[in-house]
Design a protein around this motif. Structure first.
Motif, PDB file in Angstrom:
ATOM      1  N   PHE A 142       0.744  -1.689   0.641  1.00  0.00           N
ATOM      2  CA  PHE A 142       0.184   0.058  -0.072  1.00  0.00           C
ATOM      3  C   PHE A 142       0.557   1.017  -0.053  1.00  0.00           C
ATOM      4  O   PHE A 142       0.556   1.860  -0.540  1.00  0.00           O
ATOM      5  CB  PHE A 142      -0.576  -0.265   1.573  1.00  0.00           C
ATOM      6  CG  PHE A 142      -2.094   1.348   1.548  1.00  0.00           C
ATOM      7  CD1 PHE A 142      -3.011   1.187   0.594  1.00  0.00           C
ATOM      8  CD2 PHE A 142      -1.598   2.206   2.369  1.00  0.00           C
ATOM      9  CE1 PHE A 142      -3.778   2.949   0.884  1.00  0.00           C
ATOM     10  CE2 PHE A 142      -2.383   3.516   2.330  1.00  0.00           C
ATOM     11  CZ  PHE A 142      -3.528   3.645   1.206  1.00  0.00           C
ATOM     12  N   ILE A 143       1.321   0.983   0.745  1.00  0.00           N
ATOM     13  CA  ILE A 143       2.352   2.277   1.071  1.00  0.00           C
ATOM     14  C   ILE A 143       3.288   2.350  -0.441  1.00  0.00           C
ATOM     15  O   ILE A 143       3.160   3.683  -0.678  1.00  0.00           O
ATOM     16  CB  ILE A 143       3.932   2.265   2.076  1.00  0.00           C
ATOM     17  CG1 ILE A 143       3.248   1.907   3.127  1.00  0.00           C
ATOM     18  CG2 ILE A 143       4.905   3.596   2.492  1.00  0.00           C
ATOM     19  CD1 ILE A 143       3.954   2.222   4.721  1.00  0.00           C
ATOM     20  N   LEU A 144       3.987   1.730  -0.558  1.00  0.00           N
ATOM     21  CA  LEU A 144       4.386   1.536  -2.469  1.00  0.00           C
ATOM     22  C   LEU A 144       4.028   2.040  -3.434  1.00  0.00           C
ATOM     23  O   LEU A 144       4.812   2.852  -4.240  1.00  0.00           O
ATOM     24  CB  LEU A 144       6.227   0.049  -2.289  1.00  0.00           C
ATOM     25  CG  LEU A 144       7.063   0.242  -1.577  1.00  0.00           C
ATOM     26  CD1 LEU A 144       7.548  -0.773  -1.799  1.00  0.00           C
ATOM     27  CD2 LEU A 144       8.035   1.445  -1.171  1.00  0.00           C
ATOM     28  N   ASN A 145       2.300   1.831  -3.581  1.00  0.00           N
ATOM     29  CA  ASN A 145       2.835   1.687  -4.679  1.00  0.00           C
ATOM     30  C   ASN A 145       1.284   3.254  -4.666  1.00  0.00           C
ATOM     31  O   ASN A 145       1.062   3.296  -5.379  1.00  0.00           O
ATOM     32  CB  ASN A 145       1.114   0.806  -4.723  1.00  0.00           C
ATOM     33  CG  ASN A 145       1.289  -0.536  -5.444  1.00  0.00           C
ATOM     34  OD1 ASN A 145       2.789  -0.749  -5.818  1.00  0.00           O
ATOM     35  ND2 ASN A 145       0.952  -2.176  -4.991  1.00  0.00           N
ATOM     36  N   ASN A 146       1.424   4.465  -3.263  1.00  0.00           N
ATOM     37  CA  ASN A 146       0.927   5.180  -3.251  1.00  0.00           C
ATOM     38  C   ASN A 146       2.095   6.003  -2.957  1.00  0.00           C
ATOM     39  O   ASN A 146       1.777   7.325  -3.267  1.00  0.00           O
ATOM     40  CB  ASN A 146       0.181   5.118  -1.994  1.00  0.00           C
ATOM     41  CG  ASN A 146      -1.486   4.276  -2.141  1.00  0.00           C
ATOM     42  OD1 ASN A 146      -2.187   5.201  -3.427  1.00  0.00           O
ATOM     43  ND2 ASN A 146      -2.210   3.511  -1.670  1.00  0.00           N
ATOM     44  N   ASP A 147       3.202   5.776  -4.194  1.00  0.00           N
ATOM     45  CA  ASP A 147       4.413   6.195  -4.470  1.00  0.00           C
ATOM     46  C   ASP A 147       4.770   6.439  -5.131  1.00  0.00           C
ATOM     47  O   ASP A 147       5.154   5.401  -6.185  1.00  0.00           O
ATOM     48  CB  ASP A 147       5.917   6.435  -3.066  1.00  0.00           C
ATOM     49  CG  ASP A 147       6.307   6.974  -3.297  1.00  0.00           C
ATOM     50  OD1 ASP A 147       7.063   7.333  -4.239  1.00  0.00           O
ATOM     51  OD2 ASP A 147       6.997   7.392  -2.284  1.00  0.00           O
ATOM     52  N   PRO A 148       4.710   7.330  -5.709  1.00  0.00           N
ATOM     53  CA  PRO A 148       4.683   7.963  -7.451  1.00  0.00           C
ATOM     54  C   PRO A 148       6.012   6.658  -7.730  1.00  0.00           C
ATOM     55  O   PRO A 148       5.930   6.718  -9.292  1.00  0.00           O
ATOM     56  CB  PRO A 148       5.048   9.131  -7.507  1.00  0.00           C
ATOM     57  CG  PRO A 148       4.989   9.725  -6.251  1.00  0.00           C
ATOM     58  CD  PRO A 148       3.903   9.274  -5.758  1.00  0.00           C
ATOM     59  N   ARG A 149       7.121   7.160  -7.040  1.00  0.00           N
ATOM     60  CA  ARG A 149       8.024   6.451  -7.491  1.00  0.00           C
ATOM     61  C   ARG A 149       8.384   5.544  -7.369  1.00  0.00           C
ATOM     62  O   ARG A 149       8.750   4.134  -7.949  1.00  0.00           O
ATOM     63  CB  ARG A 149       9.529   6.593  -6.401  1.00  0.00           C
ATOM     64  CG  ARG A 149       9.509   8.694  -6.754  1.00  0.00           C
ATOM     65  CD  ARG A 149      10.793   9.127  -5.361  1.00  0.00           C
ATOM     66  NE  ARG A 149       9.310   8.599  -3.895  1.00  0.00           N
ATOM     67  CZ  ARG A 149      10.419   9.040  -2.885  1.00  0.00           C
ATOM     68  NH1 ARG A 149      11.547   9.423  -2.796  1.00  0.00           N
ATOM     69  NH2 ARG A 149       9.921   8.534  -1.612  1.00  0.00           N
TER      70      ARG A 149
END
Length: 213
Positions: free
Chosen positions: A21-28
């Motif tokens: 969730f955290i990573l997929n919600n970060d555009p990088r």
């Protein structure tokens, strides 16, 4: 900008889902796969060729160490970061020796994990602060009979810790309520006692110990 592809291998579903969730919600970043089985992680790495693998070292049916060695063979371009509840430097050392590029404990913050991914993706090694601090304690313990380390005063140790946190001399002066000139004198004495050439050597002391593993 191309997103950094990540594979998450952890036997705790909540941890996997949280990081996805955290990573997929970060555009990088983009999480291309996740699993709770270490052999499945190897297969996923082989098929997906992720740029980053977050590998829990406590996995089944094979350990994260074994899975790391296998992933290094089937997807050599993937850069692996060991993840663990263990904060003993020995675990970090073993992961780096078998080809991982980083090690982060589960006590680390979201910001530190993201920083680890960015550093490792950029070609650097990364050891989390908790491990660095433990290494620092071990180094001081191992060198307790060495005069130049033993000669450090309590104030000098305070200043070393503040330098390690990235504070400038001016910030240290404010933190300790002393003059800038006094800080500079202490820094000079620290370098002399530890037989270091310059401030950069002092700042990198803990990092050098960690990455030399």
């Amino acid at each position: 900008m191309e997103k950094i592809s990540v594979l998450i291998a952890d036997d705790h579903k909540l941890i996997r889902e949280t990081w996805s969730f955290i990573l997929n919600n970060d555009p990088r970043f983009t999480v291309v796969a996740e699993c709770g089985d270490s052999e499945q992680a190897v297969e996923m790495a082989k098929n997906k060729k992720p740029q980053i693998v977050l590998m829990d070292i406590n996995m089944l049916p094979i350990s994260g160490f074994e899975a790391t060695e296998k992933i290094r063979k089937v997807s050599p371009a993937s850069r692996i970061i060991g993840i663990s509840m263990h904060s003993q430097p020995a675990y970090a050392k073993k992961m780096l020796q078998i080809g991982a590029r980083g090690y982060v404990t589960k006590n680390s913050s979201k910001e530190e994990m993201i920083n680890a991914i960015m550093e490792v993706h950029g070609g650097n090694k990364y050891i989390c602060d908790e491990i660095k601090n433990n290494i620092s304690e071990l180094v001081l313990e191992e060198n307790k009979d060495v005069p130049n380390v033993n000669a450090l005063t309590e104030r000098e140790i305070q200043i070393i810790n503040l330098i390690k946190e990235g504070q400038s001399s001016k910030e240290i002066a404010t933190s300790l309520n002393i003059s800038l000139k006094t800080v500079e004198v202490h820094r000079h004495n620290i370098l002399k006692k530890l037989k270091l050439k310059n401030s950069a050597s002092l700042v990198n002391f803990i990092n050098n110990v960690a990455t030399s593993m």
